[in-house]
Write an enzyme that holds these catalytic residues in place. Structure first.
Site, mmCIF file in Angstrom:
data_model
loop_
_atom_site.group_PDB
_atom_site.id
_atom_site.type_symbol
_atom_site.label_atom_id
_atom_site.label_comp_id
_atom_site.label_asym_id
_atom_site.label_seq_id
_atom_site.Cartn_x
_atom_site.Cartn_y
_atom_site.Cartn_z
ATOM 1 N N HIS A 188 30.287 -8.377 27.557
ATOM 2 C CA HIS A 188 29.936 -9.512 28.399
ATOM 3 C C HIS A 188 28.915 -10.353 27.634
ATOM 4 O O HIS A 188 28.124 -9.825 26.843
ATOM 5 C CB HIS A 188 29.320 -9.044 29.704
ATOM 6 N N GLU A 226 26.115 -11.676 28.469
ATOM 7 C CA GLU A 226 24.716 -11.280 28.649
ATOM 8 C C GLU A 226 24.368 -10.044 27.826
ATOM 9 O O GLU A 226 23.294 -9.988 27.215
ATOM 10 C CB GLU A 226 24.427 -11.002 30.136
ATOM 11 N N CYS A 284 26.660 -9.521 36.547
ATOM 12 C CA CYS A 284 27.258 -8.378 37.246
ATOM 13 C C CYS A 284 26.283 -7.203 37.228
ATOM 14 O O CYS A 284 25.179 -7.294 36.692
ATOM 15 C CB CYS A 284 28.570 -7.984 36.563
ATOM 16 N N CYS A 330 25.330 -6.068 33.559
ATOM 17 C CA CYS A 330 24.431 -7.012 32.905
ATOM 18 C C CYS A 330 23.068 -7.040 33.593
ATOM 19 O O CYS A 330 22.034 -7.134 32.930
ATOM 20 C CB CYS A 330 25.068 -8.391 32.876
#
Length: 165
Positions: A64, A66, A94, A97
């Site tokens: 992801h 992040e 999410c 993260c």
């Protein structure tokens, strides 16, 4: 377009400036067929790292935007704590993260579009603000929200159309 300002390490920060950088990263993800999320980590006035989702490209669930920007920032700083940092991300983080945000001691999270299904900065739960942990991040939401939201909606609309064919 919502502009948000906050006192930073060296004066007032215009969050839309850094969110534009995150949007550019999200557009790179979009062009590759990745979920268009981009992230930028700033300490003081210095952009430490920029990233976008590469989960499909690398077949790696952890990729992801992040997570990638936190990893690169820790490597560049030579330290796992990202004190006095600002994490800009186009979509609300999410659970994975958000956990990384808490672990890295990121001080400020600024995001564009909320995520009512998976968002952990207040939409589903507020993991980064949970006072049971020894660290909480400050949250600013809705920065360039419309641009961030439209990018996501267009991506998933196109994805559904391709699947129909």
């Amino acid at each position: 377009m919502k502009k948000a300002f906050v006192e930073g390490c060296s004066g007032v920060k215009d969050h839309s400036y850094y969110m534009e950088m995150a949007l550019e990263e999200a557009r790179r993800a979009y062009a590759k067929g990745e979920v268009p999320i981009g992230a930028v980590l700033v300490i003081g006035d210095k952009v430490v790292a920029k990233a976008h989702n590469t989960r499909e490209e690398n077949q790696q669930a952890l990729n992801h935007a992040e997570i990638l920007v936190i990893k690169e920032s820790c490597e560049k700083q030579g330290f796992w704590r990202l004190d006095n940092s600002y994490l800009y991300t186009t979509v609300e983080p999410c659970v994975m993260c958000s956990g990384a945000i808490v672990q890295a001691r990121i001080e400020n999270v600024i995001y564009g579009a909320s995520d009512p299904k998976y968002g952990c900065c207040g939409s589903c739960i507020d993991l980064v603000g949970e006072n049971k942990f020894n660290h909480q991040a400050k949250i600013i939401s809705g920065v360039l929200e419309e641009e961030c939201s439209i990018l996501m909606k267009n991506f998933f609309k196109e994805l559904r159309e391709r699947k129909k064919k």
